[in-house]
Motif scaffolding. Structure first.
Motif, PDB file in Angstrom:
ATOM      1  N   THR A   1     104.711 -25.421 -48.380  1.00  0.00           N
ATOM      2  CA  THR A   1     104.485 -25.050 -49.772  1.00  0.00           C
ATOM      3  C   THR A   1     103.665 -26.147 -50.440  1.00  0.00           C
ATOM      4  OG1 THR A   1     106.634 -23.945 -49.853  1.00  0.00           O
ATOM      5  CG2 THR A   1     105.572 -24.399 -51.959  1.00  0.00           C
TER       6      THR A   1
ATOM      7  N   SER B   1     101.840 -27.123 -54.452  1.00  0.00           N
ATOM      8  CA  SER B   1     101.856 -26.725 -55.861  1.00  0.00           C
ATOM      9  C   SER B   1     101.062 -27.711 -56.690  1.00  0.00           C
ATOM     10  CB  SER B   1     103.296 -26.640 -56.380  1.00  0.00           C
ATOM     11  OG  SER B   1     103.942 -27.896 -56.305  1.00  0.00           O
TER      12      SER B   1
ATOM     13  N   VAL C   1     101.664 -22.128 -53.820  1.00  0.00           N
ATOM     14  CA  VAL C   1     101.270 -21.345 -52.655  1.00  0.00           C
ATOM     15  C   VAL C   1     102.229 -21.671 -51.521  1.00  0.00           C
ATOM     16  CG1 VAL C   1      99.593 -23.092 -51.915  1.00  0.00           C
ATOM     17  CG2 VAL C   1      99.380 -20.737 -51.089  1.00  0.00           C
TER      18      VAL C   1
ATOM     19  N   ASN D   1     103.785 -20.512 -47.436  1.00  0.00           N
ATOM     20  CA  ASN D   1     103.756 -19.730 -46.190  1.00  0.00           C
ATOM     21  C   ASN D   1     105.086 -19.917 -45.470  1.00  0.00           C
ATOM     22  OD1 ASN D   1     101.955 -18.232 -44.065  1.00  0.00           O
ATOM     23  ND2 ASN D   1     103.067 -19.792 -42.929  1.00  0.00           N
TER      24      ASN D   1
ATOM     25  N   GLN E   1     103.317 -14.803 -47.101  1.00  0.00           N
ATOM     26  CA  GLN E   1     102.394 -15.695 -47.803  1.00  0.00           C
ATOM     27  C   GLN E   1     102.429 -15.349 -49.285  1.00  0.00           C
ATOM     28  OE1 GLN E   1      98.779 -14.778 -45.728  1.00  0.00           O
ATOM     29  NE2 GLN E   1      99.205 -16.204 -44.049  1.00  0.00           N
ATOM     30  N   THR E   2     102.665 -16.364 -50.110  1.00  0.00           N
ATOM     31  CA  THR E   2     102.856 -16.136 -51.547  1.00  0.00           C
ATOM     32  C   THR E   2     101.941 -17.038 -52.354  1.00  0.00           C
ATOM     33  OG1 THR E   2     105.194 -15.606 -51.200  1.00  0.00           O
ATOM     34  CG2 THR E   2     104.530 -16.156 -53.439  1.00  0.00           C
ATOM     35  N   LEU E   3     101.322 -16.454 -53.373  1.00  0.00           N
ATOM     36  CA  LEU E   3     100.574 -17.198 -54.377  1.00  0.00           C
ATOM     37  C   LEU E   3     101.163 -16.847 -55.730  1.00  0.00           C
ATOM     38  CD1 LEU E   3      98.214 -18.953 -55.393  1.00  0.00           C
ATOM     39  CD2 LEU E   3      96.810 -16.863 -55.425  1.00  0.00           C
TER      40      LEU E   3
ATOM     41  N   SER F   1     102.404 -13.044 -59.360  1.00  0.00           N
ATOM     42  CA  SER F   1     102.559 -13.439 -57.956  1.00  0.00           C
ATOM     43  C   SER F   1     101.929 -12.386 -57.060  1.00  0.00           C
ATOM     44  CB  SER F   1     104.033 -13.628 -57.588  1.00  0.00           C
ATOM     45  OG  SER F   1     104.720 -12.392 -57.589  1.00  0.00           O
TER      46      SER F   1
END
Length: 671
Positions: free
Chosen positions: A241, A243, A257, A259, A297-299, A320
């Motif tokens: 992660t 940030s 962000v 993973n 996977q996050t944004l 998000s």
């Protein structure tokens, strides 16, 4: 024997006030700290908020962050876990799970497919967690139609404001029950932060045979009562992660962000391979192990603005994007593949006027799911939900009032063209009286509606990892509940107590109905029936000083009942649970003992087997190293008595118990 044990424990708790008074002159203990609920609309303390709320601080999470989410929360009043092996444990709130509750990471949906089945993990790691909160009741309307159930929210340190000095955190751990190794690291340098973790384990060691005695009896089999390794329970997870925080206190932008990769076995069942009748040789084949591989996977971005002297006091926008992929493997073959893209947006504005506080908002959730594979039980589909909501609260003349209203439009569309839409109205009202010293007495009533989920509408096939055939119904109507709660809370200097009773009347309650239990796999269909869920939650805690140590004791009791209008029981309802925690803080170390007891569950839905009572004992010791107090060594013994633990809430309970005795060692260094 156990009844006498729990009577003795209750007596001990009831006598703590007298003991505290007797020891007060020796060394007065510190008052119990006030805890503010960050996920509520108005960030009130747990003693002042209308809704019943549970908070786990980072310090309390320290010894549990290697566990899946449901196991971390299962000791809290009103919360249970639907575990499905060592890697999967979804939370259950007041007997409800799946699409009736939400799991959020920094106020936004995690974006996984855990609600589609108990074998699907929550794509949430807790190594970066600052705290966990469970909102039950009206406050949960901020995040969706969850007033009758609740919301679990994780607050990560990646979304916090930057500190003046650099911060680092390293964590190393080991567990003996599965030869588990784990490591995590976090570093913040000014406005930027980065973290990562890795967790690997072999097969877990269980205290007895995998199948329960009742399951063996039903099959006409016997098994030797001895400890053994449970097949297909190994896990492997890792993630990173990053940030960044930009701006000032008046206007701030947070970016995160992440993973996450998880690989885990789905234990407890086998899938037989088919073979041609013409085969020259009849080959005897073992069962194919089912394993799940997921990647998320996050944004996420959050913009907050505090105008000076404008029409609103605070503006916040959260967005998000989550790309999620999950493969269910049968041996070396791909059985089912899920790919899901989700977009989540929430806009909020808050304003105080006169003696009222208010918050208004708009939310959007758009989810595109694509499925493939010979054994895909759920077809490709899209869903969208748009909502507007508002909250208002006032405290005046010893009375606290809270109002909430939410309107949603929900749509679900199958790839073949079937489109279903529902308009949803959710409303709640709560009132509390604070005229008695350090107490809050009150209640709330909520009208809650939710739309049928895609799996409930469109499922049609064998869910291999869950070992059952599922059939949805596109004609399902929206589910409506009238949820009521009464509660009392009382705070003393070093002691607190609370009690709440809830009663949820459902119209068109959606449930999984067993249609044929005599075939392999068993067949289930989603049906609707009116239902009632009701329960009781009690908790008491105290702090006192005895023999140079500060002692914290907590006792919690939860009882939940659920029945359909046709007289049948609802599946997977937890039995009465009792949790006792006792911790002693000495100047140089901390000792803690936690006891979890679950009664036998014999109130069963069709196709269920009864679950035996169990008592699980956990012991831990924490030692800050002299001269380096930021380095903490922890030793713990989970399930110290090697108890056979089978949670009735688990679909896997008759095929696999929890791990046996587990020695845990960890190093935690912050600098």
């Amino acid at each position: 024997m156990r009844v006498q044990l729990w009577i003795a424990l209750a007596s001990t708790m009831s006598g703590t006030s007298a003991l505290a008074q007797a020891t007060q002159a020796q060394s007065p203990p510190k008052n119990i700290d006030e805890v503010v609920v960050l996920g509520s609309a108005f960030q009130k303390s747990t003693t002042d908020i209308i809704s019943t709320t549970e908070v786990l601080s980072q310090d309390k999470l320290r010894a549990k962050m290697d566990l899946p989410l449901g196991d971390v929360l299962s000791h809290l009043p009103g919360v249970s876990s639907a575990n499905h092996g060592p890697a999967v444990s979804r939370p259950i709130i007041r007997g409800a799970s799946g699409y009736r509750i939400a799991v959020l990471n920094d106020a936004m949906p995690v974006g996984d497919i855990s609600a589609t089945g108990n074998d699907h993990a929550n794509a949430l790691q807790l190594f970066d967690s600052q705290r966990l909160e469970v909102l039950k009741g009206p406050s949960a309307l901020r995040y969706g139609p969850y007033a009758a159930t609740g919301v679990v929210q994780n607050f990560s340190r990646h979304m916090e404001a930057p500190k003046e000095e650099a911060q680092s955190h390293v964590y190393l751990g080991y567990g003996s029950a599965a030869d588990e190794t784990l490591g995590a690291a976090y570093h913040r340098f000014g406005q930027y932060a980065i973290s990562g973790f890795s967790q690997n384990s072999d097969e877990i060691r269980i205290p007895t045979h995998a199948e329960s005695a009742r399951q063996l009896a039903a099959e006409g089999e016997t098994a030797e009562d001895k400890a053994q390794d449970a097949a297909n329970t190994s896990t492997r997870s890792h993630g990173m992660t990053g940030s960044a925080v930009f701006g000032t206190q008046a206007t701030q932008l947070n970016l995160r962000v992440e993973n996450l990769d998880m690989h885990y076995g789905v234990p407890g069942h086998a899938h037989e391979e088919e073979h041609d009748e013409d085969d020259e040789e009849e080959e005897e084949h073992g069962s194919e192990a089912v394993r799940i591989e997921l990647d998320s996977q996050t944004l996420q971005a959050r913009l907050t603005h505090r105008p000076n002297g404008q029409a609103v006091d605070r503006l916040q926008a959260d967005v998000s994007l989550v790309r999620y992929a999950q493969d269910e493997m049968e041996g070396a073959s791909l059985g089912t593949q899920f790919e899901q893209d989700s977009l989540n947006l929430r806009l909020e504005a808050s304003k105080d006027f006169a003696d009222w506080q208010s918050l208004f908002g708009l939310s959007l959730q758009q989810v595109d799911l694509t499925t493939a594979g010979d054994e895909a039980f759920l077809p490709s589909s899209d869903s969208q939900q748009i909502g507007v909501f508002g909250f208002a609260t006032r405290s005046q003349n010893n009375w606290v009032q809270e109002y909430a209203l939410r309107f949603d439009q929900a749509e679900a569309e199958k790839s073949t063209g079937t489109k279903i839409s529902h308009d949803l109205t959710n409303a709640s009202f709560g009132i509390g009286y604070t005229g008695f010293a350090n107490s809050l007495i009150g209640g709330s009533a909520s009208h809650a509606q939710r739309a049928p989920a895609r799996v409930e509408l469109f499922a049609n096939g064998v869910h291999v990892a869950a070992d059952r055939q599922e059939t949805g119904d596109a004609a399902l109507k929206r589910e409506t509940a009238l949820a009521t709660e009464l509660y009392i809370r009382r705070q003393w200097d070093t002691t607190s107590a609370r009690a709440s009773v809830f009663h949820n009347d459902y119209e068109d309650f959606i449930y999984l109905h067993l249609t044929n239990g005599n075939v392999d796999p068993k067949t289930y269909a989603y049906r609707q029936e009116d239902a009632t869920l009701r329960g009781l939650e009690l908790q008491a805690s105290t702090r006192l000083t005895v023999l140079a140590a500060t002692w914290d004791a907590t006792l919690g009791v939860t009882r939940t009942q659920a029945k359909l209008a046709n007289g049948q029981r609802v599946r997977s309802i937890p039995p009465t649970q009792i949790n006792l925690g006792l911790a002693a803080d000495y100047p140089s170390f901390r000792l803690a003992v936690d006891v979890e007891h679950a009664n036998q569950q014999s109130k069963l839905a069709a196709g269920e087997l009864a679950s035996d009572a169990f008592t699980k004992l956990n012991i831990s010791a924490r030692w800050p190293v002299p001269q380096t107090p930021s380095l903490v060594v922890t030793a713990a013994l989970r399930n110290a008595t090697d108890e056979e633990v089978r949670h009735h809430t688990s679909d896997l309970k008759d095929l696999l118990p929890e791990a046996g005795r587990d020695l845990r060692l960890s190093l935690d260094y912050r600098f």
